[in-house]
Design a protein around this motif. Structure first.
Motif, mmCIF file in Angstrom:
data_model
loop_
_atom_site.group_PDB
_atom_site.id
_atom_site.type_symbol
_atom_site.label_atom_id
_atom_site.label_comp_id
_atom_site.label_asym_id
_atom_site.label_seq_id
_atom_site.Cartn_x
_atom_site.Cartn_y
_atom_site.Cartn_z
ATOM 1 N N LEU A 171 3.229 5.931 -17.158
ATOM 2 C CA LEU A 171 4.195 5.139 -16.396
ATOM 3 C C LEU A 171 4.909 4.179 -17.342
ATOM 4 O O LEU A 171 6.018 3.727 -17.067
ATOM 5 C CB LEU A 171 3.491 4.346 -15.283
ATOM 6 C CG LEU A 171 2.892 5.177 -14.141
ATOM 7 C CD1 LEU A 171 2.113 4.271 -13.187
ATOM 8 C CD2 LEU A 171 3.992 5.917 -13.386
ATOM 9 N N GLY A 172 4.220 3.849 -18.447
ATOM 10 C CA GLY A 172 4.853 2.999 -19.454
ATOM 11 C C GLY A 172 5.007 1.549 -19.016
ATOM 12 O O GLY A 172 5.825 0.819 -19.573
ATOM 13 N N THR A 173 4.217 1.141 -18.033
ATOM 14 C CA THR A 173 4.301 -0.240 -17.543
ATOM 15 C C THR A 173 2.984 -0.958 -17.836
ATOM 16 O O THR A 173 1.975 -0.313 -18.154
ATOM 17 C CB THR A 173 4.511 -0.257 -16.014
ATOM 18 O OG1 THR A 173 3.396 0.439 -15.404
ATOM 19 C CG2 THR A 173 5.801 0.443 -15.619
ATOM 20 N N ARG A 174 2.975 -2.269 -17.676
ATOM 21 C CA ARG A 174 1.725 -3.042 -17.866
ATOM 22 C C ARG A 174 0.677 -2.572 -16.865
ATOM 23 O O ARG A 174 -0.488 -2.438 -17.180
ATOM 24 C CB ARG A 174 1.984 -4.530 -17.619
ATOM 25 C CG ARG A 174 2.417 -5.286 -18.854
ATOM 26 C CD ARG A 174 2.447 -6.774 -18.534
ATOM 27 N NE ARG A 174 1.143 -7.394 -18.692
ATOM 28 C CZ ARG A 174 0.697 -8.414 -17.957
ATOM 29 N NH1 ARG A 174 1.456 -8.912 -17.009
ATOM 30 N NH2 ARG A 174 -0.495 -8.931 -18.177
ATOM 31 N N VAL A 175 1.134 -2.361 -15.620
ATOM 32 C CA VAL A 175 0.198 -1.934 -14.580
ATOM 33 C C VAL A 175 -0.369 -0.548 -14.923
ATOM 34 O O VAL A 175 -1.582 -0.315 -14.849
ATOM 35 C CB VAL A 175 0.894 -1.931 -13.195
ATOM 36 C CG1 VAL A 175 0.081 -1.170 -12.158
ATOM 37 C CG2 VAL A 175 1.143 -3.362 -12.730
ATOM 38 N N ALA A 202 -1.128 11.751 -6.419
ATOM 39 C CA ALA A 202 0.344 11.705 -6.436
ATOM 40 C C ALA A 202 0.821 10.411 -5.777
ATOM 41 O O ALA A 202 1.703 9.711 -6.299
ATOM 42 C CB ALA A 202 0.912 12.924 -5.713
ATOM 43 N N LEU A 203 0.217 10.077 -4.634
ATOM 44 C CA LEU A 203 0.581 8.831 -3.942
ATOM 45 C C LEU A 203 0.300 7.619 -4.830
ATOM 46 O O LEU A 203 1.142 6.740 -5.005
ATOM 47 C CB LEU A 203 -0.224 8.719 -2.637
ATOM 48 C CG LEU A 203 -0.069 7.393 -1.885
ATOM 49 C CD1 LEU A 203 1.294 7.307 -1.212
ATOM 50 C CD2 LEU A 203 -1.174 7.216 -0.835
ATOM 51 N N LEU A 204 -0.897 7.602 -5.401
ATOM 52 C CA LEU A 204 -1.307 6.467 -6.223
ATOM 53 C C LEU A 204 -0.353 6.274 -7.402
ATOM 54 O O LEU A 204 0.119 5.158 -7.670
ATOM 55 C CB LEU A 204 -2.739 6.743 -6.717
ATOM 56 C CG LEU A 204 -3.511 5.640 -7.402
ATOM 57 C CD1 LEU A 204 -3.527 4.367 -6.567
ATOM 58 C CD2 LEU A 204 -4.953 6.120 -7.654
ATOM 59 N N THR A 205 -0.037 7.348 -8.088
ATOM 60 C CA THR A 205 0.814 7.246 -9.281
ATOM 61 C C THR A 205 2.222 6.816 -8.885
ATOM 62 O O THR A 205 2.815 5.936 -9.522
ATOM 63 C CB THR A 205 0.841 8.604 -10.024
ATOM 64 O OG1 THR A 205 -0.504 9.071 -10.132
ATOM 65 C CG2 THR A 205 1.438 8.470 -11.408
ATOM 66 N N GLU A 206 2.721 7.410 -7.809
ATOM 67 C CA GLU A 206 4.082 7.066 -7.365
ATOM 68 C C GLU A 206 4.147 5.588 -6.970
ATOM 69 O O GLU A 206 5.103 4.880 -7.300
ATOM 70 C CB GLU A 206 4.451 7.980 -6.190
ATOM 71 C CG GLU A 206 5.844 7.760 -5.601
ATOM 72 C CD GLU A 206 5.842 6.873 -4.367
ATOM 73 O OE1 GLU A 206 6.684 5.959 -4.312
ATOM 74 O OE2 GLU A 206 4.995 7.083 -3.470
ATOM 75 N N ARG A 207 3.104 5.092 -6.296
ATOM 76 C CA ARG A 207 3.118 3.695 -5.859
ATOM 77 C C ARG A 207 2.939 2.731 -7.028
ATOM 78 O O ARG A 207 3.634 1.717 -7.122
ATOM 79 C CB ARG A 207 2.039 3.452 -4.788
ATOM 80 C CG ARG A 207 2.335 4.141 -3.472
ATOM 81 C CD ARG A 207 3.706 3.677 -2.966
ATOM 82 N NE ARG A 207 4.223 4.533 -1.922
ATOM 83 C CZ ARG A 207 4.085 4.312 -0.627
ATOM 84 N NH1 ARG A 207 3.413 3.258 -0.196
ATOM 85 N NH2 ARG A 207 4.631 5.129 0.242
ATOM 86 N N LEU A 208 2.008 3.047 -7.927
ATOM 87 C CA LEU A 208 1.780 2.138 -9.058
ATOM 88 C C LEU A 208 3.043 2.009 -9.902
ATOM 89 O O LEU A 208 3.310 0.956 -10.500
ATOM 90 C CB LEU A 208 0.606 2.639 -9.910
ATOM 91 C CG LEU A 208 -0.772 2.580 -9.222
ATOM 92 C CD1 LEU A 208 -1.854 3.145 -10.133
ATOM 93 C CD2 LEU A 208 -1.148 1.155 -8.789
ATOM 94 N N ALA A 209 3.843 3.062 -9.906
ATOM 95 C CA ALA A 209 5.105 3.032 -10.679
ATOM 96 C C ALA A 209 6.060 1.970 -10.148
ATOM 97 O O ALA A 209 6.974 1.542 -10.843
ATOM 98 C CB ALA A 209 5.769 4.406 -10.628
#
Ligand code: BDR
Ligand code: CA
Length: 312
Positions: free
Chosen positions: A211-215, A303-310
């Motif tokens: 995701l390339g984010t801090r989270v 898929a839900l988790l990754t999409e939301r964390l993004a």
């Protein structure tokens, strides 16, 4: 659509952290507050960790309350062997700046349930049930006002993780669990049976990292750390992400399936204290008191988790 009001009761814990982040990333949910309880690590760390997680999500406006520092009738059992010394081992994040909310978590639970319209607040306990049961004991009038409890705890087919017969959250405070399971509030239970079907894999963890984010980086680092224990124990490719199953259920219930059955808590076992005696085969004749989840669409869940964390 109006967001569903929830209170997350938690003992972070890396998987608790992911659950909280998923909730904060989901517009379907409005987090009224976070109540910390002693569990994976002592209360001083769980309340601090909850604030670290809020700040990571950019939500220092949220209220985090400290709750009970020990089970109702027993000595606290912790799980540093799984979660590390801080409870959030895997990445070093800055100490929180946001203060702890004033007041006790149990008072916050009671006051909120009295203030909000009956049947509009859902509780999501993802640690030992001490805060919730203490609130129910102290203020029985709130019990009927709870919309639903969606909790992580227990096991039937997977039996136990902290003892051969018991799952950690229930084992730590079985008396509290008994109060909650007998409360009459509609219950949805995410036992080990289902969380062990929501295993991390290399690709799923890399999905968080990419995701390339801090989270995304924090979640990948936490899961990397947390995985090692279960991978060694079960010889599996990854580890169960237990607690986020509760939040995923609130956002997308169709990912899950289970049975509405009777579940009793063993509080006096010689070897089985903390066991969830789940009548999966409906042989006891006892009245159903819980939707006991048994299966999950793991691909859909990740898929839900990754999409939301993004989104964070
Ligand atoms: C549960 O216990 C804790 O270690 C996890 O955070 C999860 O809530 C799994 O048994
Ligand atoms: Ca937990």
């Amino acid at each position: 659509m109006r967001a569903r009001k929830i209170i997350i009761d938690t003992d972070p814990g890396q998987d608790d952290a992911v659950a909280i982040l998923l909730a904060l990333a989901s517009p379907e949910l409005e987090v009224l507050g976070i109540t910390a309880v002693a569990g994976n690590v002592p209360l001083a760390l769980t309340e601090k960790n909850a604030r670290i997680i809020c700040e990571l999500a950019g939500r220092s406006d949220l209220r985090v309350f400290a709750g009970c520092d020990r089970p109702m009738k027993r000595k606290l059992v912790t799980a540093e062997h799984v979660h590390g010394k801080t409870g959030l081992d895997g990445i070093v994040l800055p100490d929180p700046v946001m203060p702890l909310a004033e007041g006790h978590a149990v008072d916050f639970l009671i006051e909120t349930l009295r203030e909000e319209a009956p049947g509009t607040v859902t509780l999501c306990p993802i640690g030992p049930l001490t805060n919730i049961a203490t609130a129910f004991e102290r203020a029985p009038d709130i019990v009927g006002r709870v919309a639903e409890i969606v909790l992580m705890g227990g096991a039937y087919f997977a039996v136990g993780n902290i003892t051969p017969a018991a799952e950690f959250n229930i084992y730590v405070d079985p008396e509290a669990a008994e109060i909650v399971f007998r409360s009459g509030v509609p219950l949805v239970v995410m036992p080990l049976d289902v969380t062990h079907k929501a295993l991390t894999t290399r690709a799923r963890v890399e999905g968080f990292r990419n995701l390339g984010t801090r989270v995304g980086h924090a979640v990948a680092s936490w899961t990397d750390f947390f995985e090692r224990f279960d991978m060694a124990k079960y010889g599996s490719e990854g580890a169960p992400l237990h607690d986020p199953c509760t939040i995923a259920y609130l956002v997308k219930p169709d990912l899950f399936s289970g049975r509405h059955i009777n579940v009793e808590i063993e509080t006096e076992g010689r070897f089985t204290t903390g066991m969830t005696v789940a009548d999966w085969w409906r042989v006891s004749g006892r009245e159903a008191n819980a939707m006991f989840i048994g299966d999950v669409d793991a691909e859909g869940f990740y898929a839900l988790l990754t999409e939301r964390l993004a989104r964070l």
